[in-house]
Design an enzyme around this catalytic site. Structure first.
Site, PDB file in Angstrom:
ATOM      1  N   TRP A   1       0.856  -1.196   0.000  1.00  0.00           N
ATOM      2  CA  TRP A   1       0.000   0.000   0.000  1.00  0.00           C
ATOM      3  C   TRP A   1       0.882   1.232   0.000  1.00  0.00           C
ATOM      4  CZ3 TRP A   1      -2.826  -4.232   0.852  1.00  0.00           C
ATOM      5  CH2 TRP A   1      -4.201  -4.181   0.591  1.00  0.00           C
TER       6      TRP A   1
ATOM      7  N   GLN B   1      -3.132   7.629  -3.138  1.00  0.00           N
ATOM      8  CA  GLN B   1      -3.229   7.760  -1.678  1.00  0.00           C
ATOM      9  C   GLN B   1      -2.439   8.981  -1.215  1.00  0.00           C
ATOM     10  OE1 GLN B   1      -2.234   4.003   0.227  1.00  0.00           O
ATOM     11  NE2 GLN B   1      -4.259   3.855   1.129  1.00  0.00           N
TER      12      GLN B   1
ATOM     13  N   ASP C   1     -10.946   5.861   5.025  1.00  0.00           N
ATOM     14  CA  ASP C   1     -11.974   5.271   4.166  1.00  0.00           C
ATOM     15  C   ASP C   1     -13.418   5.599   4.550  1.00  0.00           C
ATOM     16  OD1 ASP C   1      -9.617   4.106   3.355  1.00  0.00           O
ATOM     17  OD2 ASP C   1     -10.310   2.047   3.544  1.00  0.00           O
TER      18      ASP C   1
ATOM     19  N   TYR D   1     -12.911   2.008  12.646  1.00  0.00           N
ATOM     20  CA  TYR D   1     -11.986   2.451  11.607  1.00  0.00           C
ATOM     21  C   TYR D   1     -11.706   3.950  11.725  1.00  0.00           C
ATOM     22  CZ  TYR D   1      -9.831   0.819   7.130  1.00  0.00           C
ATOM     23  OH  TYR D   1      -8.992   0.438   6.123  1.00  0.00           O
ATOM     24  N   TRP D   2     -12.245   4.773  10.831  1.00  0.00           N
ATOM     25  CA  TRP D   2     -11.916   6.207  10.866  1.00  0.00           C
ATOM     26  C   TRP D   2     -13.057   7.048  11.436  1.00  0.00           C
ATOM     27  CZ3 TRP D   2      -7.136   8.175  10.073  1.00  0.00           C
ATOM     28  CH2 TRP D   2      -6.188   7.304   9.502  1.00  0.00           C
TER      29      TRP D   2
ATOM     30  N   GLU E   1      -3.571  -1.916  14.384  1.00  0.00           N
ATOM     31  CA  GLU E   1      -3.816  -0.999  13.264  1.00  0.00           C
ATOM     32  C   GLU E   1      -4.329   0.342  13.791  1.00  0.00           C
ATOM     33  OE1 GLU E   1      -6.532  -2.606  10.383  1.00  0.00           O
ATOM     34  OE2 GLU E   1      -6.261  -0.954   8.970  1.00  0.00           O
TER      35      GLU E   1
HETATM   36  C1  DGY Z   1      -8.979  -1.443   2.612  1.00  0.00           C
HETATM   37  O1  DGY Z   1      -9.034  -2.433   1.889  1.00  0.00           O
HETATM   38  O2  DGY Z   1      -9.567  -1.321   3.678  1.00  0.00           O
HETATM   39  C2  DGY Z   1      -8.098  -0.343   2.213  1.00  0.00           C
HETATM   40  O3  DGY Z   1      -8.121   0.692   3.114  1.00  0.00           O
HETATM   41  C3  DGY Z   1      -8.473   0.138   0.853  1.00  0.00           C
HETATM   42  O4  DGY Z   1      -7.332   0.606   0.326  1.00  0.00           O
END
Ligand code: DGY
Length: 418
Positions: free
Chosen positions: A32, A100, A162, A347-348, A391
């Protein structure tokens, strides 16, 4: 401290695939873009040659138009969706078709400044310089067609954030008709409560299919995308990378690249001012398809401090972060905990990410906001002590979320402890 450094190095080695690093085994089995570049900062602490290779590998897959894709599919792995067949970008080594956050200009300058092997650093940076500059030019050509000074993302995955609350309204306008049936793999590797929803994935895939139907032609994608958002955090990274590339180009005797890069940065800083919100005490995103600011107090508007914003803006951001620290035990939550949409695990939409902490701390440190910086770094290391190299983390309970043994989290620990 010594033990933490050893553990962080171990995470990097575990995810090292020789010429590139995976973010973590299983959930993200390829290279990535910004994960890789930020991971190089970690490698640089114990293996400078390996650090340079990480960035060289990424740029070996740069597109002819200058874009650097967000995923390089070096090996087949059925455990990830959407894989190369969904993207169908037609590259010899398959890649995704979007980009990105461009951290490379920043990282390469930092690696040169800190290098023990100056000859190696100069040689590798000299080769990367025109490539990074081509990526920056690509951004302003393809993602800022009206020359506003700021670029739009055309897919939430480009932001790196995301499923941010920032995108909710814009993403709701993305249709789902014609989305081919799919099976998500991410929720087989990670807790579904930590990941984006199905409704979000349908729209992510609609955008991918639409761009694919346009042949991944970047002269068309920006205007064709119903999702066009100007994110202050994303732009701050680009602006900072342009400013750092200007310095580097100066050192390496490339005055033309230095001048263009400095112009990009200066225009960007001036344009960011339009995203400032006095009411929130931070920057906000702009929805380019409606022309309206997005009323969403996320970390995107705080990450803007990574660029050389005016001192009073940096001071206001520091105050805002201090205030978030009243509600969040661990700074910096990716969304304001008092907002109704806040979700400490998803996540975000609330969790803490060490890479963002790192970039905010770096910017605020330059701006002289040392007390806030100290708390951000102390909280980041407290999360590692409590929950390992995850993460991301709950800002309320420190619960580790998403994938484990996470490369860029480990890289940031090496940066914090160095
Ligand atoms: C994912 O697959 O969650 C990534 O963030 C996309 O790039």
């Amino acid at each position: 401290k010594h033990a933490l450094i050893a553990q962080a190095e171990q995470v990097l080695r575990r995810n090292d695939r020789g010429t590139y690093t995976v973010p973590t085994h299983g959930l993200y089995p390829f290279q990535w873009n910004w994960d890789s570049v930020l991971s190089a900062l970690g490698f640089a602490h114990f293996d400078e040659a390996r650090a340079w290779t990480e960035i060289d590998t990424l740029f070996a897959h740069q597109w002819e138009d200058g874009m650097v894709p967000h995923i390089i599919f070096h090996e087949r792995d059925e455990g990830y969706f959407p894989g190369p067949d969904v993207w169908s970008t037609g590259r010899a080594v398959p890649t995704s078709g979007i980009t990105q956050p461009p951290v490379a200009g920043f990282a390469v300058r930092r690696m040169v400044d800190n290098a023990k092997d100056k000859d190696l650093a100069t040689q590798r940076a000299r080769a990367l310089l025109p490539r990074i500059h081509a990526w920056h030019r690509w951004f302003f050509n393809s993602r800022d067609p009206e020359a506003s000074g700021l670029v739009a993302i055309i897919h939430p995955w480009e932001s790196g954030r995301d499923n941010s609350i920032d995108w909710d309204a814009a993403l709701a306008r993305v249709p789902t008709e014609g989305v081919e049936p799919f099976t998500r793999r991410d929720i087989q590797h990670a807790n579904p409560a930590h990941r984006p929803t199905h409704a979000q994935y349908e729209r992510y895939i609609w955008l991918v299919q639409t761009f694919r139907s346009l042949g991944w032609d970047n002269t068309k994608l920006h205007d064709a995308s119903p999702f066009r958002v100007v994110d202050p955090g994303f732009n701050a990274i680009l602006i900072r990378s342009c400013a750092d590339l200007a310095e580097l180009a100066e050192q390496l005797g490339e005055p033309e690249i230095a001048k263009q890069s400095r112009d990009f940065a200066t225009r960007g800083i001036a344009a960011l001012e339009k995203l400032w919100s006095d009411a929130h005490g931070q920057y906000l995103c702009l929805d380019r398809s409606t022309g309206e600011l997005i009323d969403s107090p996320s970390i995107g508007g705080l990450l803007a401090a990574f660029a050389a914003v005016p001192t009073e803006r940096a001071a206001a951001i520091a105050r805002r972060i201090d205030k978030l620290g009243d509600a969040a035990k661990f700074l910096v939550p990716s969304h304001d905990p008092s907002a109704p949409e806040f979700d400490d695990l998803r996540y975000w939409r609330g969790p803490v990410w060490l890479i963002v902490n790192y970039m905010i701390a770096d910017g605020l440190s330059t701006a002289g906001q040392h007390a806030t910086v100290e708390r951000i770094i102390a909280d980041s290391l407290a999360l590692i002590h409590e929950s390992g190299f995850a993460e991301y983390y709950s800002p309320i309970t420190a619960e580790p979320c998403g994938g484990a043994h996470f490369t860029w989290t480990a890289a940031m620990v090496l940066e914090f402890l160095a």
